[in-house]
Design an enzyme around this catalytic site. Structure first.
Site, PDB file in Angstrom:
ATOM      1  N   GLY A  11       0.839  -1.209   0.000  1.00 12.56           N
ATOM      2  CA  GLY A  11       0.000   0.000   0.000  1.00 12.56           C
ATOM      3  C   GLY A  11       0.865   1.247   0.000  1.00 12.56           C
ATOM      4  NE  ARG A  72      -2.286  -4.376  -1.019  1.00 15.92           N
ATOM      5  CZ  ARG A  72      -1.747  -3.758   0.037  1.00 15.92           C
ATOM      6  NH1 ARG A  72      -0.636  -4.200   0.559  1.00 15.92           N
ATOM      7  NH2 ARG A  72      -2.327  -2.701   0.556  1.00 15.92           N
ATOM      8  CG  ASP A 103       3.663  -6.755   7.509  1.00 21.00           C
ATOM      9  OD1 ASP A 103       3.077  -6.292   6.511  1.00 21.00           O
ATOM     10  OD2 ASP A 103       3.084  -7.406   8.398  1.00 21.00           O
ATOM     11  CB  THR A 125       2.915   0.907   6.022  1.00 23.50           C
ATOM     12  OG1 THR A 125       1.552   0.675   6.416  1.00 23.50           O
ATOM     13  CG2 THR A 125       3.795   0.583   7.208  1.00 23.50           C
ATOM     14  CG  ASP A 127      -1.375  -0.197   7.924  1.00 25.90           C
ATOM     15  OD1 ASP A 127      -2.273   0.641   7.714  1.00 25.90           O
ATOM     16  OD2 ASP A 127      -1.199  -1.191   7.204  1.00 25.90           O
ATOM     17  CG  ASP A 129       1.720  -2.585  10.259  1.00 28.18           C
ATOM     18  OD1 ASP A 129       2.550  -1.938   9.594  1.00 28.18           O
ATOM     19  OD2 ASP A 129       0.928  -3.387   9.736  1.00 28.18           O
ATOM     20  NE  ARG A 171      -2.078  -4.680   5.797  1.00 22.86           N
ATOM     21  CZ  ARG A 171      -2.575  -5.040   4.612  1.00 22.86           C
ATOM     22  NH1 ARG A 171      -3.263  -6.132   4.492  1.00 22.86           N
ATOM     23  NH2 ARG A 171      -2.360  -4.298   3.546  1.00 22.86           N
TER      24      ARG A 171
HETATM   25  O1  F6P Z   1      -1.346  -1.292   4.591  1.00 23.53           O
HETATM   26  C1  F6P Z   1      -1.960  -0.106   4.197  1.00 23.53           C
HETATM   27  C2  F6P Z   1      -3.441  -0.301   4.014  1.00 23.53           C
HETATM   28  O2  F6P Z   1      -3.985   0.933   3.602  1.00 23.53           O
HETATM   29  C3  F6P Z   1      -4.176  -0.856   5.220  1.00 23.53           C
HETATM   30  O3  F6P Z   1      -4.416   0.143   6.191  1.00 23.53           O
HETATM   31  C4  F6P Z   1      -5.413  -1.401   4.577  1.00 23.53           C
HETATM   32  O4  F6P Z   1      -5.957  -2.447   5.346  1.00 23.53           O
HETATM   33  C5  F6P Z   1      -4.895  -1.929   3.270  1.00 23.53           C
HETATM   34  O5  F6P Z   1      -3.683  -1.245   3.010  1.00 23.53           O
HETATM   35  C6  F6P Z   1      -5.827  -1.731   2.103  1.00 23.53           C
HETATM   36  O6  F6P Z   1      -5.254  -2.349   0.999  1.00 23.53           O
HETATM   37  P1  F6P Z   1      -5.750  -2.152  -0.504  1.00 23.53           P
HETATM   38  O7  F6P Z   1      -5.284  -0.794  -0.953  1.00 23.53           O
HETATM   39  O8  F6P Z   1      -5.066  -3.231  -1.244  1.00 23.53           O
HETATM   40  O9  F6P Z   1      -7.227  -2.219  -0.480  1.00 23.53           O
END
Ligand code: F6P
Length: 319
Positions: A11, A72, A103, A125, A127, A129, A171
């Site tokens: 992300g 991803r 991560d 990120t 998050d 985390d 997340r």
């Molecule tokens: O890891 C960053 C994040 O924005 C999280 O907070 C969220 O759960 C996830 O990515 C959303 O992912 P995507 O953009 O693939 O929907």
């Protein structure tokens, strides 16, 4: 080391561009050639790799998103996929890689390091985390975005005397919800690190109403449950007129704050220093405003720790 690469993965997060800029310019400053890899590990496998110049990263320090784009990539989770990535790097004479991401991106960096290709992880990120660093690039900007949204929601919540549930990202971590909740003065903060206690949430709301409070704001981390689901449970328990705001991907956008630009610039530059010193398999971070680096594999094995003092404080201040 003469040639290094840089990619952003997972992300996106505000400040990734400032980190890319730091890697490119710090590398060039030390007479390295720096290659930008587009679309994260997907672009690594497919060879979307271009040499970067000083000007390639001009005019980006203030921009959200990532000029290298992100993805991803499932294929990179396979051994064959990673092998293809290493071949793409080696055939261009690239000898080290800076990976900016969360991560999942770190796991990729560790896997490449285990294949003999030195990588350094830079935590990017919203998050917050990543074990081993107190802050990740993008967290501060996302936090300010959430606070701005909650301040606005508060205006309408107070006009209509409503209860609002605001769902924030993060997340499986509660950092964004916790820091936003404390900074925006939310009555209740619901995070994955503490099991939901609907009875205590309900009695807190009723207590607030009894002392004349006209509205309530509850921040719910997405790692607990969706905001709509939470609001439904709350309405069943209290009969309060409740509305929901799911902030969603707006939390990932916007111009990075000064804090994130500084963090990204410092961490990106330190990552290059580590590669020059021949230290692969490391991740960079910040602790008590000092840059640190640590073993990628060890960090990945640690659980993320939410700051429990801040959580306790949030409860004390929202009585
Ligand atoms: O890891 C960053 C994040 O924005 C999280 O907070 C969220 O759960 C996830 O990515 C959303 O992912 P995507 O953009 O693939 O929907």
């Amino acid at each position: 080391m003469k040639r290094i690469g840089v990619l952003t993965s997972g992300g996106d997060a505000p400040g990734m561009n400032a980190a890319v800029r730091a890697v490119v310019r710090k590398g060039i400053y030390h007479d390295l050639e720096v290659y930008g890899i587009y679309q994260g590990y997907h672009g690594l496998i497919t060879g979307q790799i271009e040499k970067m110049e000083v000007g390639s990263v001009g005019d980006i320090i203030h921009r959200g998103g990532t000029i290298l784009r992100s993805a991803r990539c499932k294929e990179f989770k396979t051994k064959e996929g990673r092998q293809k990535g290493v071949e793409q790097l080696r055939k261009r004479g690239i000898e080290g890689l800076v990976v900016i991401g969360g991560d999942g991106s770190y796991r990729g960096a560790q896997a490449l390091t285990e294949l003999g290709f030195p990588c350094v992880g830079v935590p990017g990120t919203i998050d917050n985390d990543i074990p081993g660093t107190e802050f990740t690039i993008g967290f501060d900007t996302a936090l300010n975005t959430v606070i701005d949204a909650v301040d606005k929601i508060r205006d309408t919540a107070s006009s209509h005397e409503r209860t609002f549930v605001v769902e924030v990202m993060g997340r499986n971590a509660g950092d964004l919800a916790l820091w936003a909740g404390l900074s925006a003065g939310a009555e209740t903060i619901v995070i994955p690190e503490d099991p939901v206690d609907m009875e205590s949430i309900k009695s807190r709301l009723i207590k607030g109403h009894e002392r004349g409070k006209k509205h309530s704001i509850i921040i719910v981390a997405e790692g607990v449950m969706g905001g709509n689901e939470f609001a439904q449970k709350l309405e069943e328990a209290t009969n309060f007129d409740t509305r929901v705001s799911v902030l969603g991907h707006m939390q990932r956008g916007g111009s990075p704050t000064a804090v994130d630009r500084m963090l990204a610039s410092r961490l990106g530059a330190r990552a290059v220093e580590l590669l020059i010193a021949g230290k692969g398999g490391r991740a960079v971070g910040i602790k008590r405003n000092q840059l640190v680096d640590y073993d990628l594999a060890e960090a990945l094995a640690l659980p993320h720790q939410l700051d429990l003092d801040i959580y306790r404080l949030s409860k004390e201040l929202s009585i």
